[in-house]
Design an enzyme around this catalytic site. Structure first.
Site, mmCIF file in Angstrom:
data_model
loop_
_atom_site.group_PDB
_atom_site.id
_atom_site.type_symbol
_atom_site.label_atom_id
_atom_site.label_comp_id
_atom_site.label_asym_id
_atom_site.label_seq_id
_atom_site.Cartn_x
_atom_site.Cartn_y
_atom_site.Cartn_z
ATOM 1 N N ALA A 1 44.716 36.399 -1.201
ATOM 2 C CA ALA A 1 43.447 36.147 -1.882
ATOM 3 C C ALA A 1 43.675 35.736 -3.326
ATOM 4 C CB ALA A 1 42.584 37.401 -1.832
ATOM 5 N N GLN A 34 8.559 -16.109 7.120
ATOM 6 C CA GLN A 34 7.176 -16.455 6.773
ATOM 7 C C GLN A 34 7.118 -16.572 5.254
ATOM 8 O OE1 GLN A 34 4.182 -13.449 7.381
ATOM 9 N NE2 GLN A 34 2.492 -14.927 7.431
ATOM 10 N N ARG A 47 0.809 -1.210 0.000
ATOM 11 C CA ARG A 47 0.000 0.000 0.000
ATOM 12 C C ARG A 47 0.850 1.272 0.000
ATOM 13 N NH1 ARG A 47 -4.235 -1.451 4.680
ATOM 14 N NH2 ARG A 47 -2.651 -3.000 5.183
ATOM 15 N N SER A 100 40.454 35.353 0.598
ATOM 16 C CA SER A 100 39.260 34.996 -0.166
ATOM 17 C C SER A 100 39.603 34.364 -1.503
ATOM 18 C CB SER A 100 38.402 36.246 -0.395
ATOM 19 O OG SER A 100 37.959 36.775 0.828
ATOM 20 N N ASN A 148 -8.519 -2.716 18.990
ATOM 21 C CA ASN A 148 -7.360 -3.581 19.119
ATOM 22 C C ASN A 148 -6.114 -2.946 18.504
ATOM 23 O OD1 ASN A 148 -5.768 -5.960 19.384
ATOM 24 N ND2 ASN A 148 -6.265 -6.506 17.269
#
Length: 442
Positions: A408, A77, A22, A390, A172
């Site tokens: 930089a 199972q 599902r 930078s 339940n």
């Protein structure tokens, strides 16, 4: 192993063979995650605090599920013929072992330790105990039918219930607990003459009553017992888990400025006096120490953030990252397998991967560690007090010494000694008359 009540070992038998049909998923239902962890692992974490061992019923060809529940035992199972049939698959391992067996469901991952303890205690006073709830919308849940004394007489599935039985509010939750030998003896008596042609685990209740056994119900909130059979129900369970984790974080001393927008993981650890801004996401494996500020839209996973650090906004900390005390990670900065030393700062637009950055270092905007050569990862080491200008590219493996300065715009491919300045960029050349003079504006 001694049982929890001083007798034989008790067992949680977890039914996890569902395919997730599902959910329209190839992933087994029990492996769908909540708060970053497969739902079956949530259930195992609770069950192993109450029961002495756990056995998981899986479907055929589910190696991923078997791996996820290891080292706990599994049984297969082979045919999916209902919950009673699934529980019966545990007989070979458990029937002769004595002790109680509680049958749980992997798609009920939010059941709490408290509820499981109350279930065990109730079973000690009766032949069989089950868990029930009173949902706001009972819908198609099976109804728990009780007698005048409040003991359970039977459970009737919605498809088989009369109109009067469908009006009953006690529903339940599927969880039952009974002595092992009695449980499997009852399961062998279950028939499949019902609307679905399946062997219902819940039919053992009426059989136990018919055999003179007292059956009792333990009531718990719907929020922890809701089944998960669709993506929408999975989202609902996620919302419940997130709400509980946010509440726990705030009770522990953290401030969540907009709690509903913060996403936590099952193992997120948050200290006191932590402030978390809106739209922060925590993946698995995050520890945040006291006094940290995590600003909006940051994403953290597999990392440690130490006392007094500031993260974000818009920062990303990936696995293996450690942000030391009082360090700063700013906007659009990403760290991966990196250590950012005490008081160090990387405030803007940088990628620091496979790097060790010393205390007090300053990482300029646009800096990147070039850590991957297409085959291997390499490490960058930046010393204490170093300054990286930078727009610098640090091509690993490379070491920048203590207090070194990298100009930089440099592309650094060789080690830089301590206290040195490195310039690694092409010389600027100016071409007179080659600019935009005389050209029409666009």
């Amino acid at each position: 192993m001694a049982g929890l009540r001083g007798g034989m070992p008790s067992t949680a038998l977890i039914l996890a063979a569902g395919l997730g049909t599902r959910m329209r998923s190839r992933l087994p239902k029990a492996l769908h995650p909540i708060a970053g962890r497969p739902m079956v692992q949530h259930l195992l974490a609770a069950a192993t605090q109450v029961f002495d061992r756990a056995v998981v019923v899986v479907g055929p060809d589910m190696p991923g599920l078997e791996k996820a529940v290891a080292p706990h035992a599994t049984v297969v199972q082979a045919e999916r013929l209902g919950t009673g049939h699934a529980a019966l698959q545990g007989a070979g391992l458990l029937e002769g072992s004595g002790g109680d067996v509680a049958v749980l469901y992997a798609d009920n991952p939010l059941i709490t330790v408290d509820t499981l303890k109350r279930l065990v205690a109730a079973r000690a006073q009766a032949g069989l105990a089950l868990v029930a709830m009173r949902p706001a919308n009972p819908g198609q849940y099976g109804r728990v039918i009780t007698n005048a004394a409040g003991d359970v007489e039977r459970i009737v599935e919605w498809a088989d219930a009369t109109e009067a039985e469908r009006e009953v509010g006690l529903c339940n939750a599927g969880v039952v607990c009974a002595p092992a030998a009695e449980l499997f003896a009852l399961l062998r008596q279950v028939r499949n003459d019902n609307a679905k042609g399946e062997y219902y685990l819940t039919d053992i209740v009426a059989l136990a009553v018919a055999g003179g056994k007292r059956v009792v119900a333990v009531e718990s909130p719907e929020a922890e017992l809701r089944g998960i059979n669709s993506r929408a129900e999975l989202a609902g369970a996620e919302a419940e888990a997130q709400q509980a984790m946010r509440a726990a974080a705030m009770a522990g001393g953290a401030t969540l400025i907009q709690p509903e927008s913060v996403v936590l993981s099952w193992d997120t650890r948050i200290g006191q006096d932590v402030t978390i801004g809106p739209n922060v996401v925590f993946g698995p494996g995050v520890t945040v120490e006291d006094g940290v500020e995590i600003r909006a839209f940051s994403h953290l996973e597999g990392c440690v953030v130490k006392t007094g650090a500031i993260i974000g906004p818009f920062a990303r900390l990936r696995p293996g990252t450690v942000v030391e005390q009082d360090a700063h990670v700013g906007n659009f900065v990403e760290l991966k397998a990196a250590v950012l030393g005490r008081g160090a700062k990387a405030n803007h637009l940088s990628y620091l991967g496979d790097a060790t950055i010393g205390a007090g270092a300053n990482i300029g905007a646009g800096t990147i560690t070039c850590n991957y050569d297409g085959v291997n990862k390499h490490r960058t080491v930046i010393g204490e007090g170093a300054f990286i200008g930078s727009d610098t590219a640090l091509v690993a493996p490379v070491t920048i010494g203590d207090r070194a300065l990298v100009a930089a715009g440099s592309v650094v491919v060789e080690d830089v000694p301590a206290d040195a300045m490195a310039l690694a960029r092409g010389r600027q050349v100016n071409k007179p008359g080659r600019g935009f003079k005389g050209k029409p504006a666009r």
